[in-house]
Write a protein that holds these residues in place. Sequence first.
Motif, PDB file in Angstrom:
ATOM      1  N   ASN A  88       0.885   2.560 -14.482  1.00 23.55           N
ATOM      2  CA  ASN A  88       1.661   3.796 -14.405  1.00 23.55           C
ATOM      3  C   ASN A  88       1.028   4.786 -13.429  1.00 23.55           C
ATOM      4  N   GLY A  89       1.861   5.733 -12.977  1.00 27.52           N
ATOM      5  CA  GLY A  89       1.373   6.775 -12.083  1.00 27.52           C
ATOM      6  C   GLY A  89       1.329   6.384 -10.627  1.00 27.52           C
ATOM      7  N   ASP A  90       2.042   5.336 -10.247  1.00 24.89           N
ATOM      8  CA  ASP A  90       2.023   4.863  -8.863  1.00 24.89           C
ATOM      9  C   ASP A  90       2.871   5.773  -7.979  1.00 24.89           C
ATOM     10  N   LEU A  91       2.198   6.564  -7.150  1.00 21.32           N
ATOM     11  CA  LEU A  91       2.853   7.420  -6.157  1.00 21.32           C
ATOM     12  C   LEU A  91       2.428   7.007  -4.759  1.00 21.32           C
ATOM     13  N   GLY A  92       2.180   5.709  -4.600  1.00 23.75           N
ATOM     14  CA  GLY A  92       1.668   5.201  -3.334  1.00 23.75           C
ATOM     15  C   GLY A  92       2.568   5.475  -2.153  1.00 23.75           C
ATOM     16  N   HIS A  93       3.883   5.614  -2.401  1.00 26.81           N
ATOM     17  CA  HIS A  93       4.808   5.884  -1.293  1.00 26.81           C
ATOM     18  C   HIS A  93       4.584   7.262  -0.678  1.00 26.81           C
ATOM     19  N   LEU A  94       3.836   8.128  -1.375  1.00 27.37           N
ATOM     20  CA  LEU A  94       3.534   9.464  -0.850  1.00 27.37           C
ATOM     21  C   LEU A  94       2.193   9.512  -0.127  1.00 27.37           C
ATOM     22  N   ILE A  95       1.444   8.424  -0.167  1.00 23.76           N
ATOM     23  CA  ILE A  95       0.102   8.389   0.407  1.00 23.76           C
ATOM     24  C   ILE A  95       0.132   7.632   1.727  1.00 23.76           C
ATOM     25  N   PRO A  96      -0.430   8.216   2.808  1.00 25.13           N
ATOM     26  CA  PRO A  96      -0.453   7.515   4.102  1.00 25.13           C
ATOM     27  C   PRO A  96      -1.148   6.163   3.982  1.00 25.13           C
ATOM     28  N   HIS A  97      -0.646   5.178   4.709  1.00 25.67           N
ATOM     29  CA  HIS A  97      -1.185   3.826   4.605  1.00 25.67           C
ATOM     30  C   HIS A  97      -2.657   3.759   4.995  1.00 25.67           C
ATOM     31  N   HIS A  98      -3.101   4.600   5.940  1.00 21.05           N
ATOM     32  CA  HIS A  98      -4.498   4.501   6.386  1.00 21.05           C
ATOM     33  C   HIS A  98      -5.479   4.984   5.319  1.00 21.05           C
ATOM     34  N   LEU A  99      -4.970   5.664   4.286  1.00 16.95           N
ATOM     35  CA  LEU A  99      -5.838   6.107   3.195  1.00 16.95           C
ATOM     36  C   LEU A  99      -5.922   5.081   2.069  1.00 16.95           C
ATOM     37  N   ARG A 100      -5.110   4.057   2.140  1.00 19.35           N
ATOM     38  CA  ARG A 100      -5.099   3.048   1.079  1.00 19.35           C
ATOM     39  C   ARG A 100      -5.946   1.851   1.486  1.00 19.35           C
ATOM     40  N   VAL A 101      -6.368   1.099   0.496  1.00 22.02           N
ATOM     41  CA  VAL A 101      -7.212  -0.076   0.748  1.00 22.02           C
ATOM     42  C   VAL A 101      -6.402  -1.135   1.490  1.00 22.02           C
ATOM     43  N   ARG A 102      -7.029  -1.773   2.474  1.00 22.24           N
ATOM     44  CA  ARG A 102      -6.349  -2.840   3.202  1.00 22.24           C
ATOM     45  C   ARG A 102      -6.167  -4.054   2.303  1.00 22.24           C
ATOM     46  N   TYR A 103      -5.038  -4.715   2.513  1.00 24.38           N
ATOM     47  CA  TYR A 103      -4.739  -5.860   1.660  1.00 24.38           C
ATOM     48  C   TYR A 103      -5.620  -7.047   1.989  1.00 24.38           C
ATOM     49  N   SER A 104      -6.180  -7.617   0.942  1.00 25.70           N
ATOM     50  CA  SER A 104      -6.850  -8.924   1.009  1.00 25.70           C
ATOM     51  C   SER A 104      -6.776  -9.513  -0.388  1.00 25.70           C
ATOM     52  N   ALA A 105      -6.881 -10.800  -0.501  1.00 27.37           N
ATOM     53  CA  ALA A 105      -6.749 -11.455  -1.811  1.00 27.37           C
ATOM     54  C   ALA A 105      -7.808 -10.945  -2.788  1.00 27.37           C
ATOM     55  N   ASP A 106      -9.039 -10.802  -2.317  1.00 28.75           N
ATOM     56  CA  ASP A 106     -10.128 -10.368  -3.210  1.00 28.75           C
ATOM     57  C   ASP A 106      -9.970  -8.917  -3.644  1.00 28.75           C
ATOM     58  N   SER A 107      -9.706  -8.033  -2.664  1.00 28.34           N
ATOM     59  CA  SER A 107      -9.578  -6.615  -3.006  1.00 28.34           C
ATOM     60  C   SER A 107      -8.376  -6.380  -3.916  1.00 28.34           C
TER      61      SER A 107
END
Length: 373
Positions: free
Chosen positions: A189-208
Motif C-alpha cells: 500500500n501507499g504506492d505513489l510511484g507515478h508521482l516520483i521521477p524515474h531517476h530517483l527510483r531504484v534501477r530495475y534488476s532481478a536482485d534489487s
Amino acid sequence: MSGSLPFPSARYARSSKLVAYLSLAYILLVVYASLYPFADWHVPNDEAARFLFAGWPSYIVASDVVLNVLAYVPLGLLLTLLWMGRVPRWAAVALGVTAGMLLSLSIEFAQAYLRTRISSNVDVLTNSIGALWGAAAAHMWGERWLLSGELHRLRERHFRAGARTDLAFVLLALWLLTQLNAEIWLFGNGDLGHLIPHHLRVRYSADSYLLLEAGVAALNFAGVAFLVGAIARSFAAAAVAVTALILTALMLKTIASMALFIPGNPGLWLTPGSVLGLVAGMMLWLPLARRPPLSSVRASAICFAAGFLLVNLAPENPYLAAALQILQRGHFLRFNAMTGLLSSWWSFLVFTYLILLIRRGEQARPDAGRSVN
C-alpha cells in the motif's frame, strides 16, 4: 435455549462507534466506485430521472447483476446494525433497506450527468435486493453474533475496549479490502510511484527487485502485526488475529488475481520476493510481539513508514506491467480503481492514526503503556 442469558438489547450498538465508522467508510467507497472517474460531467438532454421509467433492457450481464447485489449486502447489513438497539428490529430492517435504496437511487441520478455512465433502474433494483439481503442477515444474526452476542463477547475478552480499538478494526478491514487490488505488490500500500521521477527510483534488476518486494511485504506484514498487538489483550489473541488477517489477505489477493485478469492467474502475487517477505515479516514481529502497547504502536508506525518509502523507490515490474494490459474492464475496472485509491491512501490513514496514539500515549505518562487501548 433454556438457561441462556438474554441479549442486552444490542447495548453495544449504542455504545460503540465501530458500526458507524464502518458504515461511513463503506458508503464513501460505494460512491467512489459508482461515480469513477468523476470526469466529463454534462447536463443530460432529457430528464435525469427518466431512467426510472425505462423499459426492461433487452439483455442483462449476469456478472453486473451479481456484483450489484453483492456490493450492497454489506451496506444493508451495516445500516441495519446501526439502527438496532435504538429502534425495534423490524424498523431497523426497514430503515436499512430504505437507506440503501435511496443511496442507490441518488447515485444512479448522479450518473445521468456523467457521459461515461448509464443510469439504470435495474441497478437500483439489484442494489435494493442486496441491501435487503444484508438487512435480513442483520435481523437474523445481528444481536446474537454481531452486536451484543458472541462476537462482542470475544472482542471484549481478547481486545482492549474503546473507540481507538474500533478505529483500528476499521483500518484493518480497509487493509483487507486493499488486497483486492491486483495491481499492487503483496501488502504494497501507499504506492505513489507515478508521482516520483524515474531517476530517483531504484534501477530495475532481478536482485534489487526481489529484495525490494520482500522488504515491502515484510515491513507491512510486521506493521499490521504490531498494530494488532497494540489492541490485543494478550499475545495469544494477537497471534490468532494476525494469522487470520494474513490468511484472509492472501485469499483475497488470490481472488483478485483470478477475477481481474484474463486469463485469471491465482498465483500472480506468489513470487519469490513475496514469499521471502512473509517469512521475514514474521521473524521481524515475533521477537518483539510481547512489547507493551505503546511500543507496539511505535514499531508499527516505523514499519509502515519504511514500507511506504521502499514501495515508492521500487522500479516498475515489466511482468506486472504486461499483465495489467489484459486487465478486465467494466465494473471490475471501476472496482479496481476504488481499491487502488484506497491502497494509495491507506498508509496515510494508518500512519496518522498511529501518530495520534503515540502522542496521546506520551502525554499520559507514566501510564503510557496502559493508555493505548
